[in-house]
Design a protein around this motif. Structure first.
Motif, short mmCIF file in Angstrom:
data_model
loop_
_atom_site.label_atom_id
_atom_site.label_comp_id
_atom_site.label_asym_id
_atom_site.label_seq_id
_atom_site.Cartn_x
_atom_site.Cartn_y
_atom_site.Cartn_z
N THR A 75 0.91 -1.53 0.07
CA THR A 75 -0.09 -0.04 0.20
C THR A 75 0.96 1.49 0.08
OG1 THR A 75 -1.83 -1.17 1.18
CG2 THR A 75 -1.55 1.26 1.25
N GLU A 76 1.97 1.16 0.72
CA GLU A 76 2.97 2.19 0.76
C GLU A 76 3.54 2.57 -0.27
OE1 GLU A 76 4.98 1.64 4.15
OE2 GLU A 76 3.48 1.71 5.73
N ASN A 77 3.71 1.45 -1.14
CA ASN A 77 4.68 1.82 -2.37
C ASN A 77 3.79 1.23 -3.58
OD1 ASN A 77 7.56 2.12 -1.42
ND2 ASN A 77 6.61 0.44 -0.23
N GLN A 78 2.55 1.47 -3.60
CA GLN A 78 1.57 0.93 -4.79
C GLN A 78 1.97 1.65 -6.11
OE1 GLN A 78 -2.86 1.95 -5.26
NE2 GLN A 78 -2.62 0.08 -4.14
N ALA A 79 2.29 2.83 -6.08
CA ALA A 79 3.02 3.28 -7.52
C ALA A 79 3.94 2.84 -8.03
CB ALA A 79 3.09 4.89 -7.24
N TRP A 80 4.99 2.31 -7.01
CA TRP A 80 6.06 1.84 -7.69
C TRP A 80 5.86 0.36 -8.17
CZ3 TRP A 80 10.74 1.85 -9.48
CH2 TRP A 80 11.74 0.98 -9.45
N TYR A 81 5.06 -0.54 -7.47
CA TYR A 81 4.63 -1.79 -8.02
C TYR A 81 3.99 -1.87 -9.22
CZ TYR A 81 6.18 -3.93 -3.60
OH TYR A 81 6.84 -4.67 -2.60
N ARG A 82 3.18 -0.79 -9.14
CA ARG A 82 2.39 -0.52 -10.42
C ARG A 82 3.27 -0.36 -11.83
NH1 ARG A 82 -3.29 1.93 -8.61
NH2 ARG A 82 -4.35 0.03 -7.71
N ARG A 83 4.11 0.56 -11.55
CA ARG A 83 5.17 0.84 -12.72
C ARG A 83 6.02 -0.15 -12.88
NH1 ARG A 83 9.90 5.55 -11.79
NH2 ARG A 83 10.75 5.14 -13.57
N LEU A 84 6.52 -1.09 -12.11
CA LEU A 84 7.05 -2.41 -12.40
C LEU A 84 6.37 -2.99 -13.28
CD1 LEU A 84 8.70 -3.21 -8.91
CD2 LEU A 84 9.97 -2.33 -11.14
N ALA A 85 5.02 -3.35 -13.04
CA ALA A 85 4.10 -4.16 -13.69
C ALA A 85 3.99 -3.69 -15.12
CB ALA A 85 2.85 -4.46 -12.91
N GLU B 164 5.91 -0.95 -16.92
CA GLU B 164 6.91 -0.85 -17.52
C GLU B 164 7.97 -2.17 -17.82
OE1 GLU B 164 9.16 2.41 -16.06
OE2 GLU B 164 7.19 3.60 -16.27
N GLY B 165 7.71 -3.12 -17.29
CA GLY B 165 8.51 -4.32 -17.07
C GLY B 165 9.82 -4.39 -16.33
N GLN B 166 10.56 -5.28 -16.33
CA GLN B 166 11.69 -5.24 -15.35
C GLN B 166 13.02 -4.78 -16.17
OE1 GLN B 166 13.34 -9.03 -14.04
NE2 GLN B 166 12.11 -10.29 -15.73
N ARG B 167 13.83 -4.23 -15.37
CA ARG B 167 15.26 -3.63 -15.91
C ARG B 167 16.30 -3.94 -14.89
NH1 ARG B 167 11.40 0.50 -17.59
NH2 ARG B 167 11.39 0.28 -20.06
N PRO B 168 16.31 -5.14 -14.49
CA PRO B 168 17.61 -5.32 -13.18
C PRO B 168 19.00 -5.23 -14.04
CG PRO B 168 16.75 -7.31 -14.25
CD PRO B 168 15.67 -6.41 -14.82
N ARG B 169 19.77 -4.46 -13.05
CA ARG B 169 21.14 -4.25 -13.68
C ARG B 169 22.10 -5.58 -13.49
NH1 ARG B 169 22.99 1.30 -10.84
NH2 ARG B 169 22.06 0.30 -9.13
N ALA B 170 21.70 -6.26 -12.45
CA ALA B 170 22.29 -7.77 -12.33
C ALA B 170 21.44 -8.79 -12.11
CB ALA B 170 23.21 -7.36 -11.02
N MET B 171 22.15 -9.96 -12.48
CA MET B 171 21.55 -11.19 -12.23
C MET B 171 22.50 -11.85 -10.99
SD MET B 171 21.39 -14.60 -14.63
CE MET B 171 20.40 -16.28 -13.98
N VAL B 172 21.90 -12.52 -10.24
CA VAL B 172 22.42 -13.16 -9.12
C VAL B 172 22.24 -14.87 -9.23
CG1 VAL B 172 22.86 -13.25 -6.53
CG2 VAL B 172 22.52 -11.18 -7.77
N ILE B 173 23.11 -15.60 -9.19
CA ILE B 173 22.85 -17.04 -9.21
C ILE B 173 23.27 -17.49 -7.75
CG2 ILE B 173 23.61 -19.30 -10.02
CD1 ILE B 173 24.18 -17.89 -12.65
N GLN C 267 12.42 -4.67 -5.03
CA GLN C 267 11.82 -5.23 -6.18
C GLN C 267 12.35 -4.74 -7.45
OE1 GLN C 267 10.08 -4.39 -3.65
NE2 GLN C 267 9.20 -6.09 -2.82
N GLY C 268 12.65 -5.67 -8.48
CA GLY C 268 13.15 -5.00 -9.77
C GLY C 268 14.60 -4.58 -9.96
N GLU C 269 15.34 -4.95 -9.03
CA GLU C 269 16.76 -4.58 -9.04
C GLU C 269 17.69 -5.99 -9.58
OE1 GLU C 269 19.19 -2.18 -6.26
OE2 GLU C 269 17.14 -1.83 -5.15
N PHE C 270 17.42 -7.05 -9.00
CA PHE C 270 17.98 -8.29 -9.20
C PHE C 270 17.04 -9.25 -10.02
CE2 PHE C 270 20.63 -7.47 -5.24
CZ PHE C 270 21.49 -6.79 -5.82
#
Length: 216
Positions: free
Chosen positions: A24-34, A36-45, A62-65
């Motif tokens: 609820t506190e970050n609803q705009a961010w979650y909707r933006r991720l949904a 605009e899609g993901q653009r992570p700078r790094a993959m972690v295995i 969310q969206g970073e890795f």
């Protein structure tokens, strides 16, 4: 599917708590991720181990890795017609579609997969040597590195060294993927090897200059 059941109550409560606060506190961010899609700078295995929490270690949102987890954070060699497609598919998607700039392999202390590999190589885990053992056949990826630690008498040190070799063999195997090698050589992609001590909270990185893992 008659075997599926509803979530246990403790997970339902946690979900509703998250939805009412964090979401609820970050609803705009979650909707933006949904949208605009993901653009992570790094993959972690990293390992499947529940004690290894990548996003917490790096304070990531969310969206970073782009995260892929498997037993002992291993990467198989490039084998287009082989049996290990899950990890290879994740690497392909991260590098060729998401175009991540960094690919990180994160190993950890007290790794059960690595311990199983040692026991298997010592003949103490015949069940892992069985052809129908998925874990055993997966740990065959690491088996060639066992010879490098076979003479270490201290069991804890032997495990820690093989845990770090698990990171190294994964980095080596990543370079067998032609499109990973191409992007590494062009400077578009960098590979990183890390190992974390889950009890002490320590983090080490592989230094090519030193030829060993060093504290960050």
């Amino acid at each position: 599917m008659h075997n599926a059941k509803a979530l246990p109550n403790y997970l339902l409560k946690r979900y509703h708590g998250w939805k009412a606060t964090t979401y609820t506190e970050n609803q705009a961010w979650y909707r933006r991720l949904a949208e605009e899609g993901q653009r992570p700078r790094a993959m972690v295995i990293s390992c499947c181990d529940s004690r290894v929490h990548v996003t917490s270690i790096f304070g990531a949102d969310q969206g970073e890795f782009f995260i892929h987890r498997n037993i002992a954070n291993l990467v198989p060699t490039y084998t287009p017609d082989g049996d290990h497609h899950g990890t290879s598919a994740a690497v392909e998607y991260a590098v060729r579609v998401l175009k991540v700039a960094h690919l990180i392999v994160l190993g950890h202390s007290n790794c059960g997969g690595v311990k199983g590999c040692i026991d298997m190589c010592n003949g103490k885990a015949p069940e892992l040597d069985a052809k129908d053992s998925f874990v055993g056949r997966w740990m065959d990826i690491l088996r060639p590195k066992y010879e490098l630690v076979a003479d270490i008498e201290d069991g804890r040190q032997q495990e820690r060294q093989l845990e770090k070799h698990a990171v190294m063999i994964s980095l080596e195997n990543l370079m067998t993927f032609p499109w990973v090698e191409e992007k590494v050589k062009s400077g578009e992609l960098s590979l990183h090897g890390l190992w974390t001590d889950i009890g002490e909270g320590g983090l080490e990185f592989y230094s090519p200059e030193a030829g060993s893992f060093q504290p960050v």
